[in-house]
Scaffold this motif. Structure first.
Motif, mmCIF file in Angstrom:
data_model
loop_
_atom_site.group_PDB
_atom_site.id
_atom_site.type_symbol
_atom_site.label_atom_id
_atom_site.label_comp_id
_atom_site.label_asym_id
_atom_site.label_seq_id
_atom_site.Cartn_x
_atom_site.Cartn_y
_atom_site.Cartn_z
ATOM 1 N N GLY A 154 0.791 -1.225 0.000
ATOM 2 C CA GLY A 154 0.000 0.000 0.000
ATOM 3 C C GLY A 154 0.823 1.274 0.000
ATOM 4 N N ASN A 155 2.129 1.187 0.112
ATOM 5 C CA ASN A 155 2.955 2.377 -0.060
ATOM 6 C C ASN A 155 2.729 2.924 -1.468
ATOM 7 O OD1 ASN A 155 4.078 2.289 2.485
ATOM 8 N ND2 ASN A 155 5.926 1.205 1.832
ATOM 9 N N ILE A 156 2.572 4.231 -1.558
ATOM 10 C CA ILE A 156 2.181 4.830 -2.832
ATOM 11 C C ILE A 156 2.847 6.185 -3.002
ATOM 12 C CG2 ILE A 156 0.091 5.773 -1.726
ATOM 13 C CD1 ILE A 156 -1.319 5.644 -4.436
ATOM 14 N N TYR A 157 3.128 6.517 -4.242
ATOM 15 C CA TYR A 157 3.651 7.848 -4.562
ATOM 16 C C TYR A 157 3.046 8.300 -5.876
ATOM 17 C CZ TYR A 157 6.741 11.458 -6.394
ATOM 18 O OH TYR A 157 7.229 12.627 -6.946
ATOM 19 N N ILE A 158 2.380 9.457 -5.837
ATOM 20 C CA ILE A 158 1.872 10.139 -7.033
ATOM 21 C C ILE A 158 2.125 11.627 -6.842
ATOM 22 C CG2 ILE A 158 -0.149 10.722 -8.431
ATOM 23 C CD1 ILE A 158 -1.449 8.128 -7.524
ATOM 24 N N GLU A 159 2.703 12.271 -7.823
ATOM 25 C CA GLU A 159 2.943 13.708 -7.711
ATOM 26 C C GLU A 159 2.867 14.358 -9.086
ATOM 27 O OE1 GLU A 159 6.232 16.985 -6.086
ATOM 28 O OE2 GLU A 159 6.677 14.839 -5.981
ATOM 29 N N ASN A 160 1.990 15.366 -9.178
ATOM 30 C CA ASN A 160 2.009 16.277 -10.321
ATOM 31 C C ASN A 160 1.457 17.620 -9.859
ATOM 32 O OD1 ASN A 160 -0.785 16.156 -10.308
ATOM 33 N ND2 ASN A 160 -0.970 15.565 -12.455
ATOM 34 N N GLU A 161 1.128 18.489 -10.759
ATOM 35 C CA GLU A 161 0.702 19.842 -10.387
ATOM 36 C C GLU A 161 -0.564 19.840 -9.544
ATOM 37 O OE1 GLU A 161 0.212 21.868 -14.040
ATOM 38 O OE2 GLU A 161 2.368 21.983 -14.486
ATOM 39 N N ASN A 162 -1.434 18.847 -9.722
ATOM 40 C CA ASN A 162 -2.747 18.863 -9.082
ATOM 41 C C ASN A 162 -2.967 17.785 -8.037
ATOM 42 O OD1 ASN A 162 -3.675 21.012 -10.842
ATOM 43 N ND2 ASN A 162 -3.770 19.462 -12.454
ATOM 44 N N MET A 163 -2.006 16.887 -7.867
ATOM 45 C CA MET A 163 -2.215 15.801 -6.924
ATOM 46 C C MET A 163 -0.885 15.373 -6.302
ATOM 47 S SD MET A 163 -3.956 11.989 -7.504
ATOM 48 C CE MET A 163 -5.423 12.699 -8.272
ATOM 49 N N PHE A 164 -0.913 15.187 -4.978
ATOM 50 C CA PHE A 164 0.257 14.661 -4.290
ATOM 51 C C PHE A 164 -0.195 13.629 -3.280
ATOM 52 C CE2 PHE A 164 3.341 14.623 -0.780
ATOM 53 C CZ PHE A 164 4.490 14.295 -1.488
ATOM 54 N N VAL A 165 0.287 12.406 -3.443
ATOM 55 C CA VAL A 165 -0.015 11.314 -2.522
ATOM 56 C C VAL A 165 1.300 10.596 -2.234
ATOM 57 C CG1 VAL A 165 -1.325 9.203 -2.126
ATOM 58 C CG2 VAL A 165 -2.294 11.016 -3.548
ATOM 59 N N PHE A 166 1.626 10.465 -0.959
ATOM 60 C CA PHE A 166 2.889 9.804 -0.618
ATOM 61 C C PHE A 166 2.742 9.079 0.713
ATOM 62 C CE2 PHE A 166 7.459 10.320 1.010
ATOM 63 C CZ PHE A 166 7.857 9.107 0.438
#
Length: 323
Positions: free
Chosen positions: A97-109
């Protein structure tokens, strides 16, 4: 196993993170995933890996197609590779379930979940000490797999009874596909190569006989017995690329100590500048150097920026075209 890892990973994310992830298996790479958080929605091509190797970072970069991103989903991703992915803002999810998403409109870490342990295949003979010896020859000569099992055994120098077990192990892991009663086709040899490198470093090489000697003259002046002795490591890399000036020396041979002293004037010495290591492959594969795959593995095990740069040169020029 592929869909199992993806389903487990997405379920573990949903239990802890307010984000909606929807996966669809398609013909494009490993599938397609949408990530929705609040009013934002992102699209990703998915690359699924059971085991993650260093080269995956560059491979993911190659398939990015903005505005669609690319996401790696794997059971476990080593910390250094996760850091490299984050540096490039490349999304990933681990089975835990460790996750990383990053762009101008979304950050999940999330990076705090314990490592997930799934049941692995056990007893796969393709990745034992003997299996790895056979695999080296298959990686160098892919057509060898379609010779008779007796011919494979004779060429690789292992017992005939090991060959069907190694082939079965490669079939189980998806690296070999049966075309007909007599022929196989290879799949994903690049991944198999990196899996072999890992197995060589952790399983096979530690078992090889090793001795230390002091050279009495410059290594370039030593006339090796053709075929039965070959340079490895940094000295071999220098011969292959003319890029690396060796500081540490490896020689692969099965010659006994008396012959090493008589033929090359080596002096046995515990802290000598030369490591002599047992040769385990068909001598026909030698030039003055061990096969490039062995040299690559030696350099990566030794480490250091210059060694890694040289290893990449050898991989790109002499290994990858055959994978």
């Amino acid at each position: 196993m592929e869909n199992e890892i993806i389903n487990i990973a997405l379920n573990n994310v949903h239990q802890n993170v307010p984000i909606q992830l929807k996966y669809k298996k398609t013909g494009q790479y490993g599938g397609f995933l949408t990530a929705t958080k609040g009013k934002e929605e992102l699209w990703f091509y998915v690359m699924q890996k059971g085991e993650v190797r260093k080269y995956v970072v560059e491979e993911l970069e190659d398939i990015k197609q903005p505005p669609v991103g690319v996401m790696l989903i794997a059971e476990r991703i080593p910390a250094n590779i996760k850091a490299a992915l984050r540096k490039r803002k490349t999304a990933y999810i681990e089975g835990n379930g460790n996750i990383y998403i990053e762009n101008e409109n979304m950050f999940v870490f999330v990076d705090s979940n314990k490592t997930l342990k799934l049941n692995k295949e056990k007893g796969n003979r393709a990745f034992t000490k003997t299996g790895l010896k056979v695999l080296l020859h298959f990686l160098i000569k892919p057509e060898l797999v379609n010779q008779t099992q007796r011919e494979i055994a004779e060429y690789t120098g292992v017992g005939l009874g090991n060959i069907p077990q190694v082939i079965e192990g490669l079939k189980e892991t998806g690296y070999l596909l049966r075309l007909n009663k007599k022929e196989y086709a290879w799949e994903n040899r690049k991944d198999l190569f990196f899996r072999w490198i890992e197995g060589y470093q952790t399983i096979l090489k530690p078992t090889l006989k090793k001795r230390r000697f002091q050279m009495r003259k410059k290594w370039q002046e030593i006339a090796l017995n053709d075929g039965i002795a070959a340079w490895g490591g940094e000295s071999a890399a220098d011969l292959l690329t003319n890029y690396l000036r060796p500081e540490k020396f490896i020689l692969y041979t099965n010659e006994d100590q008396a012959n090493l002293i008589r033929n090359y004037n080596f002096q046995p010495k515990k802290d000598g500048d030369l490591e002599v290591i047992e040769m385990f492959w068909n001598k026909d594969l030698n030039q003055r150097t061990a096969p490039p795959i062995i040299v690559y593995a030696d350099l990566m095990m030794e480490g250091g920026k210059r060694n890694q740069e040289t290893a990449e040169m050898i991989y790109n020029e002499q290994i990858q075209p055959n994978l």
